[in-house]
Design a protein around this motif. Sequence first.
Motif, PDB file in Angstrom:
ATOM      1  N   MET A 122       0.833  -1.215   0.000  1.00 50.25           N
ATOM      2  CA  MET A 122       0.000   0.000   0.000  1.00 50.25           C
ATOM      3  C   MET A 122       0.860   1.255   0.000  1.00 50.25           C
ATOM      4  O   MET A 122       0.561   2.232  -0.701  1.00 50.25           O
ATOM      5  CB  MET A 122      -0.967   0.005   1.179  1.00 50.25           C
ATOM      6  N   GLY A 123       1.951   1.245   0.763  1.00 43.98           N
ATOM      7  CA  GLY A 123       2.863   2.390   0.767  1.00 43.98           C
ATOM      8  C   GLY A 123       3.462   2.624  -0.613  1.00 43.98           C
ATOM      9  O   GLY A 123       3.552   3.767  -1.081  1.00 43.98           O
ATOM     10  N   TRP A 124       3.851   1.542  -1.267  1.00 43.22           N
ATOM     11  CA  TRP A 124       4.416   1.618  -2.616  1.00 43.22           C
ATOM     12  C   TRP A 124       3.379   2.211  -3.579  1.00 43.22           C
ATOM     13  O   TRP A 124       3.702   3.074  -4.397  1.00 43.22           O
ATOM     14  CB  TRP A 124       4.863   0.225  -3.052  1.00 43.22           C
ATOM     15  N   LEU A 125       2.148   1.750  -3.472  1.00 42.02           N
ATOM     16  CA  LEU A 125       1.074   2.265  -4.329  1.00 42.02           C
ATOM     17  C   LEU A 125       0.844   3.754  -4.088  1.00 42.02           C
ATOM     18  O   LEU A 125       0.687   4.533  -5.034  1.00 42.02           O
ATOM     19  CB  LEU A 125      -0.218   1.478  -4.095  1.00 42.02           C
ATOM     20  N   ARG A 126       0.803   4.155  -2.833  1.00 38.25           N
ATOM     21  CA  ARG A 126       0.575   5.568  -2.500  1.00 38.25           C
ATOM     22  C   ARG A 126       1.679   6.441  -3.091  1.00 38.25           C
ATOM     23  O   ARG A 126       1.416   7.527  -3.606  1.00 38.25           O
ATOM     24  CB  ARG A 126       0.509   5.768  -0.994  1.00 38.25           C
ATOM     25  N   GLU A 127       2.934   5.971  -2.989  1.00 34.49           N
ATOM     26  CA  GLU A 127       4.060   6.735  -3.523  1.00 34.49           C
ATOM     27  C   GLU A 127       3.936   6.929  -5.031  1.00 34.49           C
ATOM     28  O   GLU A 127       4.544   7.834  -5.592  1.00 34.49           O
ATOM     29  CB  GLU A 127       5.380   6.028  -3.210  1.00 34.49           C
ATOM     30  N   ARG A 128       3.166   6.097  -5.678  1.00 39.16           N
ATOM     31  CA  ARG A 128       2.995   6.175  -7.128  1.00 39.16           C
ATOM     32  C   ARG A 128       1.655   6.794  -7.521  1.00 39.16           C
ATOM     33  O   ARG A 128       1.242   6.709  -8.668  1.00 39.16           O
ATOM     34  CB  ARG A 128       3.160   4.782  -7.727  1.00 39.16           C
ATOM     35  N   GLY A 129       0.986   7.402  -6.569  1.00 39.13           N
ATOM     36  CA  GLY A 129      -0.209   8.168  -6.866  1.00 39.13           C
ATOM     37  C   GLY A 129      -1.519   7.412  -6.859  1.00 39.13           C
ATOM     38  O   GLY A 129      -2.534   7.951  -7.297  1.00 39.13           O
ATOM     39  N   VAL A 130      -1.536   6.187  -6.366  1.00 38.12           N
ATOM     40  CA  VAL A 130      -2.791   5.436  -6.307  1.00 38.12           C
ATOM     41  C   VAL A 130      -3.638   6.018  -5.180  1.00 38.12           C
ATOM     42  O   VAL A 130      -3.204   6.098  -4.036  1.00 38.12           O
ATOM     43  CB  VAL A 130      -2.538   3.928  -6.097  1.00 38.12           C
ATOM     44  N   GLY A 131      -4.857   6.424  -5.526  1.00 36.17           N
ATOM     45  CA  GLY A 131      -5.726   7.091  -4.565  1.00 36.17           C
ATOM     46  C   GLY A 131      -6.622   6.176  -3.769  1.00 36.17           C
ATOM     47  O   GLY A 131      -6.845   6.388  -2.583  1.00 36.17           O
ATOM     48  N   THR A 132      -7.155   5.138  -4.392  1.00 35.26           N
ATOM     49  CA  THR A 132      -8.097   4.245  -3.728  1.00 35.26           C
ATOM     50  C   THR A 132      -7.572   2.823  -3.793  1.00 35.26           C
ATOM     51  O   THR A 132      -7.127   2.366  -4.844  1.00 35.26           O
ATOM     52  CB  THR A 132      -9.484   4.308  -4.409  1.00 35.26           C
ATOM     53  N   VAL A 133      -7.640   2.135  -2.652  1.00 40.70           N
ATOM     54  CA  VAL A 133      -7.222   0.736  -2.576  1.00 40.70           C
ATOM     55  C   VAL A 133      -8.399  -0.080  -2.079  1.00 40.70           C
ATOM     56  O   VAL A 133      -9.074   0.297  -1.106  1.00 40.70           O
ATOM     57  CB  VAL A 133      -6.013   0.561  -1.637  1.00 40.70           C
ATOM     58  N   THR A 134      -8.674  -1.176  -2.758  1.00 42.81           N
ATOM     59  CA  THR A 134      -9.736  -2.091  -2.339  1.00 42.81           C
ATOM     60  C   THR A 134      -9.202  -3.506  -2.297  1.00 42.81           C
ATOM     61  O   THR A 134      -8.150  -3.817  -2.864  1.00 42.81           O
ATOM     62  CB  THR A 134     -10.950  -2.042  -3.299  1.00 42.81           C
ATOM     63  N   ALA A 135      -9.937  -4.374  -1.619  1.00 42.84           N
ATOM     64  CA  ALA A 135      -9.652  -5.812  -1.583  1.00 42.84           C
ATOM     65  C   ALA A 135     -10.986  -6.536  -1.603  1.00 42.84           C
ATOM     66  O   ALA A 135     -11.977  -6.043  -1.059  1.00 42.84           O
ATOM     67  CB  ALA A 135      -8.873  -6.181  -0.320  1.00 42.84           C
ATOM     68  N   HIS A 136     -11.027  -7.686  -2.228  1.00 44.00           N
ATOM     69  CA  HIS A 136     -12.232  -8.519  -2.293  1.00 44.00           C
ATOM     70  C   HIS A 136     -12.004  -9.718  -1.383  1.00 44.00           C
ATOM     71  O   HIS A 136     -11.074 -10.496  -1.618  1.00 44.00           O
ATOM     72  CB  HIS A 136     -12.503  -8.973  -3.726  1.00 44.00           C
ATOM     73  N   ILE A 137     -12.856  -9.868  -0.364  1.00 49.26           N
ATOM     74  CA  ILE A 137     -12.630 -10.877   0.663  1.00 49.26           C
ATOM     75  C   ILE A 137     -13.902 -11.685   0.891  1.00 49.26           C
ATOM     76  O   ILE A 137     -14.980 -11.116   1.112  1.00 49.26           O
ATOM     77  CB  ILE A 137     -12.184 -10.217   1.992  1.00 49.26           C
ATOM     78  N   ASP A 138     -13.753 -13.001   0.867  1.00 48.43           N
ATOM     79  CA  ASP A 138     -14.870 -13.888   1.173  1.00 48.43           C
ATOM     80  C   ASP A 138     -15.377 -13.548   2.573  1.00 48.43           C
ATOM     81  O   ASP A 138     -14.576 -13.414   3.508  1.00 48.43           O
ATOM     82  CB  ASP A 138     -14.406 -15.345   1.111  1.00 48.43           C
ATOM     83  N   PRO A 139     -16.684 -13.377   2.747  1.00 45.37           N
ATOM     84  CA  PRO A 139     -17.209 -12.972   4.056  1.00 45.37           C
ATOM     85  C   PRO A 139     -16.911 -13.971   5.174  1.00 45.37           C
ATOM     86  O   PRO A 139     -16.969 -13.611   6.351  1.00 45.37           O
ATOM     87  CB  PRO A 139     -18.710 -12.825   3.822  1.00 45.37           C
ATOM     88  N   ARG A 140     -16.561 -15.197   4.847  1.00 47.54           N
ATOM     89  CA  ARG A 140     -16.226 -16.197   5.873  1.00 47.54           C
ATOM     90  C   ARG A 140     -14.751 -16.174   6.255  1.00 47.54           C
ATOM     91  O   ARG A 140     -14.351 -16.863   7.182  1.00 47.54           O
ATOM     92  CB  ARG A 140     -16.583 -17.596   5.367  1.00 47.54           C
ATOM     93  N   ASN A 141     -13.943 -15.389   5.540  1.00 42.30           N
ATOM     94  CA  ASN A 141     -12.502 -15.407   5.737  1.00 42.30           C
ATOM     95  C   ASN A 141     -12.076 -14.383   6.788  1.00 42.30           C
ATOM     96  O   ASN A 141     -11.619 -13.288   6.472  1.00 42.30           O
ATOM     97  CB  ASN A 141     -11.796 -15.160   4.400  1.00 42.30           C
ATOM     98  N   ALA A 142     -12.237 -14.745   8.055  1.00 43.11           N
ATOM     99  CA  ALA A 142     -11.919 -13.838   9.165  1.00 43.11           C
ATOM    100  C   ALA A 142     -10.447 -13.417   9.180  1.00 43.11           C
ATOM    101  O   ALA A 142     -10.152 -12.247   9.455  1.00 43.11           O
ATOM    102  CB  ALA A 142     -12.319 -14.470  10.495  1.00 43.11           C
ATOM    103  N   PRO A 143      -9.483 -14.306   8.904  1.00 45.74           N
ATOM    104  CA  PRO A 143      -8.084 -13.851   8.904  1.00 45.74           C
ATOM    105  C   PRO A 143      -7.806 -12.770   7.852  1.00 45.74           C
ATOM    106  O   PRO A 143      -7.103 -11.799   8.129  1.00 45.74           O
ATOM    107  CB  PRO A 143      -7.286 -15.131   8.625  1.00 45.74           C
ATOM    108  N   SER A 144      -8.356 -12.914   6.654  1.00 46.03           N
ATOM    109  CA  SER A 144      -8.144 -11.876   5.638  1.00 46.03           C
ATOM    110  C   SER A 144      -8.859 -10.585   6.014  1.00 46.03           C
ATOM    111  O   SER A 144      -8.354  -9.492   5.753  1.00 46.03           O
ATOM    112  CB  SER A 144      -8.585 -12.355   4.256  1.00 46.03           C
ATOM    113  N   ALA A 145     -10.018 -10.693   6.624  1.00 44.43           N
ATOM    114  CA  ALA A 145     -10.715  -9.496   7.093  1.00 44.43           C
ATOM    115  C   ALA A 145      -9.868  -8.778   8.146  1.00 44.43           C
ATOM    116  O   ALA A 145      -9.799  -7.543   8.152  1.00 44.43           O
ATOM    117  CB  ALA A 145     -12.086  -9.863   7.653  1.00 44.43           C
ATOM    118  N   ALA A 146      -9.193  -9.536   9.007  1.00 46.08           N
ATOM    119  CA  ALA A 146      -8.323  -8.926  10.028  1.00 46.08           C
ATOM    120  C   ALA A 146      -7.146  -8.205   9.365  1.00 46.08           C
ATOM    121  O   ALA A 146      -6.761  -7.110   9.793  1.00 46.08           O
ATOM    122  CB  ALA A 146      -7.824  -9.988  11.005  1.00 46.08           C
TER     123      ALA A 146
END
Length: 173
Positions: A122-146
Amino acid sequence: MRVLEAEPIRTARLRLDPLRVDDAAEMAEALADPALYRFLGGEPPDEERLRERYADLVAGAEEPGVSWCTWTVRQAADGRAVGMVQAVVGPDVGGMRAVISWMVGTAWQRRGYAAEASRALMGWLRERGVGTVTAHIDPRNAPSAAVARSLGLAPSGGDHHGEDVWTDRPRRT
């Protein structure tokens, strides 16, 4: 629109090396546990399948202005591959947006590697001008949600093929 290319990223404990096709053998071993695919579906890819997939990823997106940036995550101390992070970067209103993902092999989970690598990404992306970051996470995947929460992402209320869309931009009401 500017196209990004993965560059080496370092953290205190990890090296994020731009993906190479030759990483397939090591990654097939690191990501071999079927439990990793519980929320993704399918089964662990063998080396040949990963080589084919990695060749496509390294070749890049055919869509103009879209970048596929993928890294092999390695332990800094011994260089051993432990997982991967990826960003698909494309145009957005007023700039660029990225959809990120992460996967860490079962043997290296619960060490904070996914969060550490994703935070560096995310830091690398920000340094290159990326404004919005998203992730797609299975609603049952508690570790990825964390991991997503640790990155400052929150559920947006959106859905992408059955996965919750998490974003760093507040939901508009």
